[in-house]
Design a protein around this motif. Structure first.
Motif, PDB file in Angstrom:
ATOM      1  N   ALA A  30      11.828  -5.271  -4.986  1.00 18.18           N
ATOM      2  CA  ALA A  30      10.893  -5.754  -6.006  1.00 18.18           C
ATOM      3  C   ALA A  30      10.534  -7.212  -5.755  1.00 18.18           C
ATOM      4  O   ALA A  30       9.374  -7.617  -5.938  1.00 18.18           O
ATOM      5  CB  ALA A  30      11.505  -5.589  -7.391  1.00 18.18           C
ATOM      6  N   HIS A  33       7.981  -7.351  -2.996  1.00 19.66           N
ATOM      7  CA  HIS A  33       6.668  -6.952  -3.507  1.00 19.66           C
ATOM      8  C   HIS A  33       6.032  -8.074  -4.330  1.00 19.66           C
ATOM      9  O   HIS A  33       4.835  -8.348  -4.207  1.00 19.66           O
ATOM     10  CB  HIS A  33       6.804  -5.694  -4.360  1.00 19.66           C
ATOM     11  CG  HIS A  33       7.105  -4.462  -3.571  1.00 19.66           C
ATOM     12  ND1 HIS A  33       7.671  -3.337  -4.126  1.00 19.66           N
ATOM     13  CD2 HIS A  33       6.922  -4.171  -2.259  1.00 19.66           C
ATOM     14  CE1 HIS A  33       7.821  -2.409  -3.204  1.00 19.66           C
ATOM     15  NE2 HIS A  33       7.375  -2.887  -2.065  1.00 19.66           N
ATOM     16  N   LEU A  34       6.833  -8.719  -5.174  1.00 18.69           N
ATOM     17  CA  LEU A  34       6.303  -9.794  -6.017  1.00 18.69           C
ATOM     18  C   LEU A  34       5.809 -10.955  -5.165  1.00 18.69           C
ATOM     19  O   LEU A  34       4.735 -11.511  -5.417  1.00 18.69           O
ATOM     20  CB  LEU A  34       7.376 -10.262  -7.000  1.00 18.69           C
ATOM     21  CG  LEU A  34       6.994 -11.439  -7.913  1.00 18.69           C
ATOM     22  CD1 LEU A  34       5.721 -11.134  -8.701  1.00 18.69           C
ATOM     23  CD2 LEU A  34       8.147 -11.785  -8.848  1.00 18.69           C
ATOM     24  N   THR A  44      -3.322  -6.124  -8.700  1.00 18.15           N
ATOM     25  CA  THR A  44      -2.341  -5.260  -9.356  1.00 18.15           C
ATOM     26  C   THR A  44      -1.208  -6.055 -10.001  1.00 18.15           C
ATOM     27  O   THR A  44      -0.304  -5.476 -10.582  1.00 18.15           O
ATOM     28  CB  THR A  44      -1.737  -4.273  -8.332  1.00 18.15           C
ATOM     29  OG1 THR A  44      -1.004  -5.005  -7.346  1.00 18.15           O
ATOM     30  CG2 THR A  44      -2.837  -3.478  -7.636  1.00 18.15           C
ATOM     31  N   GLU A  47      -0.469  -5.543 -13.917  1.00 20.87           N
ATOM     32  CA  GLU A  47       0.243  -4.309 -14.259  1.00 20.87           C
ATOM     33  C   GLU A  47       1.724  -4.414 -13.898  1.00 20.87           C
ATOM     34  O   GLU A  47       2.600  -4.032 -14.686  1.00 20.87           O
ATOM     35  CB  GLU A  47      -0.401  -3.144 -13.517  1.00 20.87           C
ATOM     36  CG  GLU A  47       0.237  -1.793 -13.769  1.00 20.87           C
ATOM     37  CD  GLU A  47      -0.419  -0.702 -12.952  1.00 20.87           C
ATOM     38  OE1 GLU A  47      -0.682   0.379 -13.512  1.00 20.87           O
ATOM     39  OE2 GLU A  47      -0.667  -0.913 -11.733  1.00 20.87           O
ATOM     40  N   TRP A  48       2.014  -4.946 -12.732  1.00 24.15           N
ATOM     41  CA  TRP A  48       3.403  -5.052 -12.264  1.00 24.15           C
ATOM     42  C   TRP A  48       4.196  -5.997 -13.163  1.00 24.15           C
ATOM     43  O   TRP A  48       5.322  -5.680 -13.578  1.00 24.15           O
ATOM     44  CB  TRP A  48       3.415  -5.538 -10.818  1.00 24.15           C
ATOM     45  CG  TRP A  48       4.751  -5.430 -10.144  1.00 24.15           C
ATOM     46  CD1 TRP A  48       5.203  -4.416  -9.356  1.00 24.15           C
ATOM     47  CD2 TRP A  48       5.809  -6.393 -10.203  1.00 24.15           C
ATOM     48  NE1 TRP A  48       6.477  -4.671  -8.915  1.00 24.15           N
ATOM     49  CE2 TRP A  48       6.888  -5.889  -9.429  1.00 24.15           C
ATOM     50  CE3 TRP A  48       5.967  -7.626 -10.827  1.00 24.15           C
ATOM     51  CZ2 TRP A  48       8.087  -6.577  -9.260  1.00 24.15           C
ATOM     52  CZ3 TRP A  48       7.173  -8.317 -10.674  1.00 24.15           C
ATOM     53  CH2 TRP A  48       8.208  -7.794  -9.900  1.00 24.15           C
ATOM     54  N   ARG A 437       0.373   0.855  -5.185  1.00 26.81           N
ATOM     55  CA  ARG A 437       0.658   0.447  -6.569  1.00 26.81           C
ATOM     56  C   ARG A 437       1.776   1.299  -7.151  1.00 26.81           C
ATOM     57  O   ARG A 437       2.717   0.801  -7.776  1.00 26.81           O
ATOM     58  CB  ARG A 437      -0.605   0.648  -7.423  1.00 26.81           C
ATOM     59  CG  ARG A 437      -1.160  -0.587  -8.067  1.00 26.81           C
ATOM     60  CD  ARG A 437      -2.419  -0.247  -8.833  1.00 26.81           C
ATOM     61  NE  ARG A 437      -2.151   0.501 -10.038  1.00 26.81           N
ATOM     62  CZ  ARG A 437      -2.950   1.452 -10.540  1.00 26.81           C
ATOM     63  NH1 ARG A 437      -4.068   1.783  -9.932  1.00 26.81           N
ATOM     64  NH2 ARG A 437      -2.632   2.059 -11.649  1.00 26.81           N
ATOM     65  N   ARG A 440       5.151   0.404  -5.595  1.00 26.29           N
ATOM     66  CA  ARG A 440       5.691  -0.870  -6.071  1.00 26.29           C
ATOM     67  C   ARG A 440       6.267  -0.748  -7.474  1.00 26.29           C
ATOM     68  O   ARG A 440       7.325  -1.311  -7.779  1.00 26.29           O
ATOM     69  CB  ARG A 440       4.620  -1.963  -6.014  1.00 26.29           C
ATOM     70  CG  ARG A 440       4.327  -2.466  -4.606  1.00 26.29           C
ATOM     71  CD  ARG A 440       3.532  -3.742  -4.621  1.00 26.29           C
ATOM     72  NE  ARG A 440       2.165  -3.542  -5.085  1.00 26.29           N
ATOM     73  CZ  ARG A 440       1.123  -3.294  -4.294  1.00 26.29           C
ATOM     74  NH1 ARG A 440       1.295  -3.215  -2.984  1.00 26.29           N
ATOM     75  NH2 ARG A 440      -0.079  -3.146  -4.794  1.00 26.29           N
ATOM     76  N   LEU A 441       5.573  -0.005  -8.328  1.00 26.42           N
ATOM     77  CA  LEU A 441       6.102   0.178  -9.697  1.00 26.42           C
ATOM     78  C   LEU A 441       7.361   1.017  -9.682  1.00 26.42           C
ATOM     79  O   LEU A 441       8.302   0.766 -10.453  1.00 26.42           O
ATOM     80  CB  LEU A 441       5.027   0.812 -10.581  1.00 26.42           C
ATOM     81  CG  LEU A 441       3.891  -0.106 -11.010  1.00 26.42           C
ATOM     82  CD1 LEU A 441       2.801   0.683 -11.713  1.00 26.42           C
ATOM     83  CD2 LEU A 441       4.396  -1.230 -11.911  1.00 26.42           C
ATOM     84  N   LEU A 444      10.223  -1.107  -8.570  1.00 29.35           N
ATOM     85  CA  LEU A 444      10.638  -2.079  -9.579  1.00 29.35           C
ATOM     86  C   LEU A 444      11.805  -1.538 -10.395  1.00 29.35           C
ATOM     87  O   LEU A 444      12.733  -2.269 -10.765  1.00 29.35           O
ATOM     88  CB  LEU A 444       9.456  -2.403 -10.493  1.00 29.35           C
ATOM     89  CG  LEU A 444       9.731  -3.277 -11.713  1.00 29.35           C
ATOM     90  CD1 LEU A 444      10.178  -4.673 -11.268  1.00 29.35           C
ATOM     91  CD2 LEU A 444       8.478  -3.379 -12.582  1.00 29.35           C
TER      92      LEU A 444
END
Length: 447
Positions: A30, A33-34, A44, A47-48, A437, A440-441, A444
């Motif tokens: 995570a 990704h961030l 995106t 949303e994340w 997307r 990645r979610l 998380l």
């Protein structure tokens, strides 16, 4: 004093300062990704971050300085980033001048509010308006008489955040300020508060000036304006001057109708839709409709905005379209009313503010519209042009950030049908980005 709003990142940050329950840390995946989304300013990210805050994640110590730097430049994501940074971020903000304005302390006697530095005071005020606007208003009310004109005006310019009934008293005081500019700004704010004493005075004037006639013809609104204004009207900012060659009495009418609660016209006619349909004396119709439009925007009235959209369709003022009930806008689009303009600026206004991810029927409408553009462009044999993927870059980016995950199939099917290589690539890339997307979610929440 009102309680803090805990449903925002800023409110949660304050709530967790005294919370002894440990928060789960972001996983290495995570974090990766961030970092990537911050570096690329990904569409995106909203949303994340929303998902991360909802799950109450905390960044590990090694990531906190990066989040503080990002909070400086990513204004739209600042509170979410500070929430992830947590207490460590607040410690760094207290010891690093570059991050001092990111401190999220907010007691009534906070040292930032007592500072002689205007920037410190404004930083405190702006933040507290997001979590406890009544407290910020109470402190400003105490400091009002000792503040100079420039400071009073600057505070009013920052009062939009958290504006509400708790500000009625302060704004009434501002109506008597010696500065014309301060009085004018106070009136602009009061026009957004349909329950204020100011609005009720305007309502009383409107009732005296405009009446519903029911005989001898069908109902209509008739206007009977006074010959002059009294001193109370002047205090409320009804200017006794000509405006843009429209005539002084028309200007009076516009100011009063714009500042009157829209509920007045509903009580006269039955509903917003009935009000927009009722006949108005010809010489006053345009000014009343202009005033209702302005009042809908100022009062952010969703029912009136939806009524305007229902009546005017594509010709609806774009400021109003974005206020209309999102569910009614979805129904409007799905019913096909926007098919011929969904990809234009009017269509973008319709989509603004609809909860993400967008419903699948919205995705279906947009993909169908984009496929039509692809077919038109394929016939040209060119790479650029009004029907090319380049001309619809913003729509494609919005699709990648807001389409539901099951819309990837729609995009891949569109790619397979496309006879234009550029559009085929655009549909495929959009599907791939939506899948990223989803990944990645999912990552998380995966420990």
């Amino acid at each position: 004093m009102t309680s803090l709003r805990s449903d925002t990142p800023a409110g949660r940050l304050r709530a967790h300062r005294a919370d002894t329950i440990p928060r789960p840390e972001l996983s290495p995946t995570a974090i990766e990704h961030l970092r990537m989304m911050l570096r690329t300013r990904s569409w995106t990210l909203t949303e994340w971050l929303s998902a991360a805050v909802d799950s109450e994640y905390l960044a590990p110590a090694v990531l906190v300085p990066d989040l503080m730097d990002a909070a400086v430049t990513h204004l739209e994501h600042r509170e979410s980033l500070l929430y992830l940074a947590g207490p460590r971020g607040q410690y760094l903000a207290a010891h690093n001048p570059d991050w001092a304005h990111l401190r999220r302390v907010g007691s009534r006697r906070d040292e930032l509010w007592l500072s002689a530095d205007t920037n410190d005071r404004m930083a405190w005020f702006d933040y507290i308006r997001t979590v406890d606007p009544e407290l910020a208003g109470e402190e400003l009310d105490i400091a009002w008489d000792t503040a100079d004109t420039a400071s009073r005006l600057e505070f009013l310019d920052h009062l939009d955040i958290g504006l509400g009934e708790h500000d009625h008293g302060l704004l009434e005081r501002a109506l008597d300020d010696q500065s014309v500019t301060v009085r004018e700004r106070a009136i602009q704010l009061l026009r957004q508060l349909p329950g204020s004493p100011f609005a009720l005075r305007m309502r009383d004037r409107a009732q005296a000036w405009i009446r519903l006639e029911t005989k001898p013809l069908r109902p209509r609104l008739a206007v009977r304006l006074p010959g002059s204004l009294d001193e109370h009207a002047l205090r409320d900012g009804i200017e006794d001057v000509h405006y843009k060659n429209k005539g002084i009495r028309r200007w009076w009418l516009r100011q009063v109708v714009t500042a009157s609660p829209l509920g007045l016209w509903e009580s006269m006619t039955g509903s917003p839709r009935a009000a927009l349909a009722i006949p108005v004396e010809t010489q006053w119709r345009d000014v009343i409709m202009e005033s209702w439009t302005a009042a809908t925007v100022l009062q952010q009235n969703t029912a009136w905005a939806s009524a305007f959209l229902d009546r005017d369709g594509r010709n609806t003022d774009r400021r109003i379209v974005a206020i209309a009930d999102p569910r009614e806008r979805v129904d409007y689009i799905v019913a096909g009313h926007a098919d011929n303009y969904l990809l234009g600026v009017d269509g973008i206004a319709l989509l603004d503010g609809i909860d993400r991810p967008w419903p699948l029927p919205i995705a279906e409408k947009l993909v169908a519209a984009l496929e039509s553009e692809a077919q038109l462009h394929a016939a040209t044999g060119e790479d650029l042009g009004i029907h090319s993927r380049h001309s619809h870059y913003s729509t494609l980016r919005s699709a990648q950030a807001r389409f539901p995950f099951d819309a990837t199939a729609l995009l891949l099917e569109a790619a397979s049908r496309s006879g234009d290589p550029g559009w085929q690539r655009a549909f495929t890339e959009s599907a791939v980005n939506i899948e990223q997307r989803r990944i990645r979610l999912a990552a998380l929440h995966h420990r």
